[in-house]
Design a protein around this motif. Structure first.
Motif, PDB file in Angstrom:
ATOM      1  N   CYS A 189       0.850  -1.150   0.153  1.00 42.10           N
ATOM      2  CA  CYS A 189       0.046  -0.046   0.056  1.00 42.10           C
ATOM      3  C   CYS A 189       0.766   1.233   0.157  1.00 42.10           C
ATOM      4  O   CYS A 189       0.677   2.063  -0.702  1.00 42.10           O
ATOM      5  CB  CYS A 189      -0.905  -0.094   1.054  1.00 42.10           C
ATOM      6  N   LEU A 203      -9.047  -3.155  -2.023  1.00 38.14           N
ATOM      7  CA  LEU A 203      -8.033  -3.580  -1.146  1.00 38.14           C
ATOM      8  C   LEU A 203      -8.144  -2.926   0.294  1.00 38.14           C
ATOM      9  O   LEU A 203      -7.768  -3.752   1.327  1.00 38.14           O
ATOM     10  CB  LEU A 203      -6.784  -3.268  -1.981  1.00 38.14           C
ATOM     11  N   LEU A 223      -8.348   1.185 -11.310  1.00 31.83           N
ATOM     12  CA  LEU A 223      -7.233   1.386 -10.478  1.00 31.83           C
ATOM     13  C   LEU A 223      -7.753   1.768  -9.307  1.00 31.83           C
ATOM     14  O   LEU A 223      -7.721   1.487  -8.163  1.00 31.83           O
ATOM     15  CB  LEU A 223      -6.237   2.502 -11.096  1.00 31.83           C
ATOM     16  N   CYS A 277      -9.976  -0.883  -7.739  1.00 33.69           N
ATOM     17  CA  CYS A 277      -9.458  -1.985  -7.091  1.00 33.69           C
ATOM     18  C   CYS A 277      -8.634  -1.286  -5.662  1.00 33.69           C
ATOM     19  O   CYS A 277      -8.701  -2.221  -4.559  1.00 33.69           O
ATOM     20  CB  CYS A 277      -8.343  -2.354  -8.156  1.00 33.69           C
ATOM     21  N   PRO A 304      -5.444  -7.247 -17.129  1.00 30.60           N
ATOM     22  CA  PRO A 304      -5.559  -5.567 -17.515  1.00 30.60           C
ATOM     23  C   PRO A 304      -4.328  -5.593 -18.322  1.00 30.60           C
ATOM     24  O   PRO A 304      -4.334  -4.569 -19.317  1.00 30.60           O
ATOM     25  CB  PRO A 304      -5.534  -4.780 -16.345  1.00 30.60           C
ATOM     26  N   LEU A 322       1.789   1.733  -3.588  1.00 29.13           N
ATOM     27  CA  LEU A 322       0.916   2.239  -4.245  1.00 29.13           C
ATOM     28  C   LEU A 322       0.866   3.716  -4.107  1.00 29.13           C
ATOM     29  O   LEU A 322       0.573   4.384  -5.096  1.00 29.13           O
ATOM     30  CB  LEU A 322      -0.634   1.440  -4.098  1.00 29.13           C
ATOM     31  N   VAL A 323       0.590   4.166  -2.780  1.00 29.04           N
ATOM     32  CA  VAL A 323       0.552   5.775  -2.398  1.00 29.04           C
ATOM     33  C   VAL A 323       1.715   6.534  -3.320  1.00 29.04           C
ATOM     34  O   VAL A 323       1.185   7.577  -3.686  1.00 29.04           O
ATOM     35  CB  VAL A 323       0.445   5.795  -1.050  1.00 29.04           C
ATOM     36  N   PHE A 369      -3.217 -10.863  -0.672  1.00 26.93           N
ATOM     37  CA  PHE A 369      -3.888 -10.565   0.791  1.00 26.93           C
ATOM     38  C   PHE A 369      -4.900 -11.485   0.928  1.00 26.93           C
ATOM     39  O   PHE A 369      -5.190 -12.167   1.939  1.00 26.93           O
ATOM     40  CB  PHE A 369      -4.146  -9.158   1.005  1.00 26.93           C
ATOM     41  N   PHE A 394       1.505   6.826  -6.986  1.00 26.63           N
ATOM     42  CA  PHE A 394       0.129   7.514  -7.253  1.00 26.63           C
ATOM     43  C   PHE A 394       0.502   9.253  -7.119  1.00 26.63           C
ATOM     44  O   PHE A 394       0.226   9.828  -8.061  1.00 26.63           O
ATOM     45  CB  PHE A 394      -1.120   7.542  -6.162  1.00 26.63           C
ATOM     46  N   ILE A 426     -12.167  -4.449 -21.206  1.00 22.51           N
ATOM     47  CA  ILE A 426     -11.098  -3.216 -21.814  1.00 22.51           C
ATOM     48  C   ILE A 426     -11.085  -3.126 -22.998  1.00 22.51           C
ATOM     49  O   ILE A 426     -11.280  -2.195 -23.716  1.00 22.51           O
ATOM     50  CB  ILE A 426     -10.024  -3.391 -20.638  1.00 22.51           C
ATOM     51  N   ILE A 456      -0.430   3.732 -15.518  1.00 22.25           N
ATOM     52  CA  ILE A 456      -1.484   3.294 -14.922  1.00 22.25           C
ATOM     53  C   ILE A 456      -1.849   1.964 -14.939  1.00 22.25           C
ATOM     54  O   ILE A 456      -2.013   1.249 -13.779  1.00 22.25           O
ATOM     55  CB  ILE A 456      -2.737   3.996 -15.318  1.00 22.25           C
ATOM     56  N   VAL A 457      -1.538   1.262 -16.041  1.00 22.79           N
ATOM     57  CA  VAL A 457      -2.237  -0.151 -16.182  1.00 22.79           C
ATOM     58  C   VAL A 457      -1.278  -0.936 -15.231  1.00 22.79           C
ATOM     59  O   VAL A 457      -1.534  -1.935 -14.751  1.00 22.79           O
ATOM     60  CB  VAL A 457      -2.420  -0.592 -17.479  1.00 22.79           C
ATOM     61  N   LEU A 510       0.235  -0.218 -12.563  1.00 27.87           N
ATOM     62  CA  LEU A 510      -0.280  -0.012 -11.084  1.00 27.87           C
ATOM     63  C   LEU A 510      -1.446  -0.810 -10.922  1.00 27.87           C
ATOM     64  O   LEU A 510      -1.829  -1.395  -9.779  1.00 27.87           O
ATOM     65  CB  LEU A 510      -0.563   1.506 -10.727  1.00 27.87           C
ATOM     66  N   LEU A 511      -2.300  -0.932 -11.824  1.00 24.44           N
ATOM     67  CA  LEU A 511      -3.698  -1.599 -11.875  1.00 24.44           C
ATOM     68  C   LEU A 511      -3.153  -3.255 -11.705  1.00 24.44           C
ATOM     69  O   LEU A 511      -3.900  -3.791 -10.682  1.00 24.44           O
ATOM     70  CB  LEU A 511      -4.548  -1.393 -12.987  1.00 24.44           C
ATOM     71  N   ILE A 541      -1.861  -7.119  -5.080  1.00 27.37           N
ATOM     72  CA  ILE A 541      -1.567  -7.191  -3.557  1.00 27.37           C
ATOM     73  C   ILE A 541      -3.136  -7.569  -3.146  1.00 27.37           C
ATOM     74  O   ILE A 541      -3.022  -8.562  -2.266  1.00 27.37           O
ATOM     75  CB  ILE A 541      -1.394  -5.546  -3.282  1.00 27.37           C
ATOM     76  N   LEU A 542      -4.187  -7.085  -3.821  1.00 30.32           N
ATOM     77  CA  LEU A 542      -5.643  -7.597  -3.265  1.00 30.32           C
ATOM     78  C   LEU A 542      -5.660  -9.098  -3.220  1.00 30.32           C
ATOM     79  O   LEU A 542      -5.957  -9.398  -2.188  1.00 30.32           O
ATOM     80  CB  LEU A 542      -6.567  -6.919  -4.207  1.00 30.32           C
ATOM     81  N   LEU A 543      -5.277  -9.744  -4.451  1.00 30.41           N
ATOM     82  CA  LEU A 543      -5.528 -11.114  -4.384  1.00 30.41           C
ATOM     83  C   LEU A 543      -4.466 -11.861  -3.297  1.00 30.41           C
ATOM     84  O   LEU A 543      -4.941 -12.904  -2.800  1.00 30.41           O
ATOM     85  CB  LEU A 543      -5.272 -11.692  -5.973  1.00 30.41           C
ATOM     86  N   CYS A 570      -1.764  -3.459  -8.146  1.00 33.77           N
ATOM     87  CA  CYS A 570      -2.742  -3.365  -6.878  1.00 33.77           C
ATOM     88  C   CYS A 570      -3.669  -4.580  -6.996  1.00 33.77           C
ATOM     89  O   CYS A 570      -3.863  -5.200  -5.932  1.00 33.77           O
ATOM     90  CB  CYS A 570      -3.392  -2.064  -7.402  1.00 33.77           C
ATOM     91  N   CYS A 571      -3.909  -5.014  -8.182  1.00 31.34           N
ATOM     92  CA  CYS A 571      -4.820  -6.236  -8.262  1.00 31.34           C
ATOM     93  C   CYS A 571      -4.122  -7.342  -7.692  1.00 31.34           C
ATOM     94  O   CYS A 571      -4.779  -8.422  -6.880  1.00 31.34           O
ATOM     95  CB  CYS A 571      -5.120  -6.388  -9.668  1.00 31.34           C
ATOM     96  N   ILE A 601      -9.028   2.709 -17.235  1.00 25.67           N
ATOM     97  CA  ILE A 601      -7.789   2.076 -16.635  1.00 25.67           C
ATOM     98  C   ILE A 601      -7.866   2.642 -15.100  1.00 25.67           C
ATOM     99  O   ILE A 601      -7.715   1.887 -14.088  1.00 25.67           O
ATOM    100  CB  ILE A 601      -6.613   2.129 -17.113  1.00 25.67           C
TER     101      ILE A 601
END
Lengths: 408, 408
Positions: A59, B112, B105, B108, A137, A62-63, A115, A66, B69, A101-102, A104-105, A111-113, A108-109, B101
């Motif tokens: 996280c 998370l 993000l 997503c 993506p 990611l921040v 976790f 961003f 997409i 951007i993609v 990071l997508l 990291i979600l999965l 991020c995805c 996208i």
């Protein structure tokens, strides 16, 4: 403009490092309260150590990214600004923008999965499915943006296939499998304090060195710049995590970190257009995988855990072993152990009653086969040393040797 | 081309619906095993119900969107293909592409963070921080792509401010706060079976109707198309979740779902350029918030839980109450309860010893103040009815009334 952008990226990375350093200890109790902890089996006091802290540094990463998003584009826009109209320049790098951007997508995805996997304890087949989902993506954007699936052939097969070959959908399968490979490669070479983060640090550093060399040579500047933008903050948050995860671990990183790291590597390899070189940096993981094959595919019996055995008296790690009757093995299994025995890559102890005791086939155990019982901290250092050596080999293959196979 | 794209989006949404319907029951046990469950306090048998299933439908939504997409861009590209060069047309909609996208993000990232909140049980101040983090990429892309921060003034203040006003950084703060508002608005109006998903379904349906009207009128076609692309799959997975979450709940949705839904609404509102209309669809949530203010900001004592009270004998819900001494209230608190009492918006029972008993100030309790003890299923239906009524009011404000305030 590139220097300023990299400098700002580095500055954000430093900020991310201190941020991660600060928040990891503050969240430790929350993870234990949430039932996210593991026991450290290689210690005298088997304390409860908070698990899955990878999600936290993910996280923070990611921040940081961003906040970095506007930097390269604002600077490049300023440099290329159409003075007369004051509007967006015709050269605005749309494709690079969407790539960032993609990337990071996908991360991020993942990291979600990852976790979700740590929390819900998903099944083995999901471990192959999740990275595939997270790469989707990326593949979709690749399809819309380039859809270039042509590969350059090595010199010695050009007589057969020509200079280049369009492998079509196979190229997408290759990219998807690269993500599956990277995420699981780190996850498999794991289990002792600091190893997951340690190897990730060395892979990340190797990639950064490679990027720097290529940028100096002026090759594929966009791809390597892109890689640096992601790798610096990744290195920063991983270093912060390393401080708490190295021997003796105060936190565990969880599958989340392995997925996060692997996906970040896969993303820069794919979008930076150096996926073959990337694979070279995973030599120890590949060796570990090859060495594990007899057990992973059940040619040789595989116990549930293959971690080294801890001896509380000496505080050293010993090889862990598997026991079976020689006649249990099928023909392929017999062939495999014979080869491994011949090259002295495994221990082999035959009992009078026909049973056999041999070490579990992992790189960690192999280090112990070679060096005998060693302290946990030293095992990690040795494996990180192997990783560094392999990175040097990778550079030798990439630079002097590649010119024999490809035109450079 | 728009019709084909919407049809394909609808097809993917239908697939997502059946996918979600299939996997929710299969994952239930895994959530309970992972310690993610809650007790349903408004039932006779206080069973353990798996919690946070929102993360599952969030992931199904993401996968559906990943598969979608390439659709709009491949179709539009085909339509605008430069026949002579066969290359990418000059009109390739880069900005729309990056919007899709970055929307994913943000969503997503919110899923998370929402899931992390459910698992780790973060503190209240984090609930304001997390949506802000998840909106960051959106704001950054908005900054790079448009950076238009000018708002059109309502007619009656144009004498003061002119036709339009550039509010600069305030616009970014507005967008960030919109995300915080949407995510928390749904989270606050919650607590009885099916309410979170039910209200989200009605908001999503209202947005879709609004999009359809605007598309027919030919207003801001790109923004409303974009909204439809996200809303159809969202509606689909929420419908699947509704099947298991409606009375009697077999699963709970968790903060994850509230965050996921709120962020999806905020994203389409911001990037679809109809954030003011979006806020109109949140009338019941705004009313709930306003009604809650005396307790939220501690002018009136607020117990930890403000859920209605369950009567196991009659199986009905009663108002839950708070008790305090009248002289505990400060001057503002006294003023607030006097206003609420005067308009008969609260119950008020003064005891001989100076204590006062009044209902907790939530919309759910207010429904019970008006209609008396009601069955849980009916309370949800009533609140959904309120949501529908408010959407009708929103359309009246948006269409006939807005022309008095803005030029249309």
């Amino acid at each position: 403009m590139t220097y300023i952008t990299v400098a700002l990226n580095g500055l954000i990375a430093v900020g991310a490092y201190f941020m991660a350093l600060r928040i990891i200890p503050r969240f430790k109790d929350m993870f234990i309260k949430a039932n996210l902890f593991g026991k450290d089996l290689c210690k005298r006091d088997k304390k409860e150590i908070p698990e899955s802290l990878g999600v936290l540094v993910g996280c923070v990463f990611l921040v940081a990214m961003f906040l970095f998003i506007p930097v390269p584009f604002t600077l490049e826009e300023a440099a290329a600004m159409d003075v007369e109209t004051g509007g967006k320049p015709a050269t605005f790098p749309h494709e690079e923008f969407v790539e960032l951007i993609v990337a990071l997508l996908s991360i991020c995805c993942m990291i979600l999965l990852g976790f979700a996997d740590d929390v819900l304890d998903l099944r083995w087949r999901h471990k192959l499915l999740l990275p595939t989902i997270a790469t989707l993506p990326l593949l979709m954007v690749y399809y819309v943006n380039y859809n270039s699936t042509t590969i350059i052939m090595p010199k010695f097969v050009r007589g057969l296939f020509g200079y280049s070959l369009d492998i079509g959908v196979l190229y997408y399968i290759y990219m998807g499998m690269l993500a599956v490979f990277c995420t699981n490669a780190i996850n498999i070479l794991a289990g002792i304090n600091g190893l997951e983060v340690g190897q990730s640090l060395i892979v990340a550093a190797s990639i950064l060195i490679f990027n720097a060399i290529e940028l100096c040579l002026g090759h594929q500047v966009d791809g390597h710049k892109f890689s640096v933008y992601l790798m610096l903050p990744f290195l920063a948050v991983s270093l912060a995590l390393w401080k708490y995860n190295k021997y003796p671990s105060q936190v565990f990183v969880g599958d989340t970190f392995c997925y996060f790291a692997g996906m970040t590597f896969a993303v820069v390899g794919i979008l930076g257009h150096f996926s073959k070189t990337l694979i070279l940096f995973f030599l120890p993981q590949i060796i570990n995988f090859l060495y594990s094959i007899p057990q992973l595919f059940k040619f040789v019996p595989c116990p549930r855990h293959r971690l080294p055995k801890y001896d509380p008296q000496t505080d050293l790690l010993h090889i862990s072993t598997t026991e079976f009757r020689k006649d249990e093995l099928n023909i392929l299994g017999k062939l495999m152990v014979t080869v491994l025995k011949t090259f002295k890559l495994i221990t082999w102890q035959e009992m009078p009653d026909g049973r056999v005791i041999t070490n579990n086939f992992t790189l960690i155990n192999f280090v112990l086969v070679v060096f005998g019982p060693v302290h946990e901290r030293v095992v990690t250092q040795m494996l990180m040393g192997v990783q560094v050596l392999c990175s040097i080999v990778a550079f030798v293959i990439r630079y002097p040797l590649a010119s024999y196979v490809y035109d450079t």
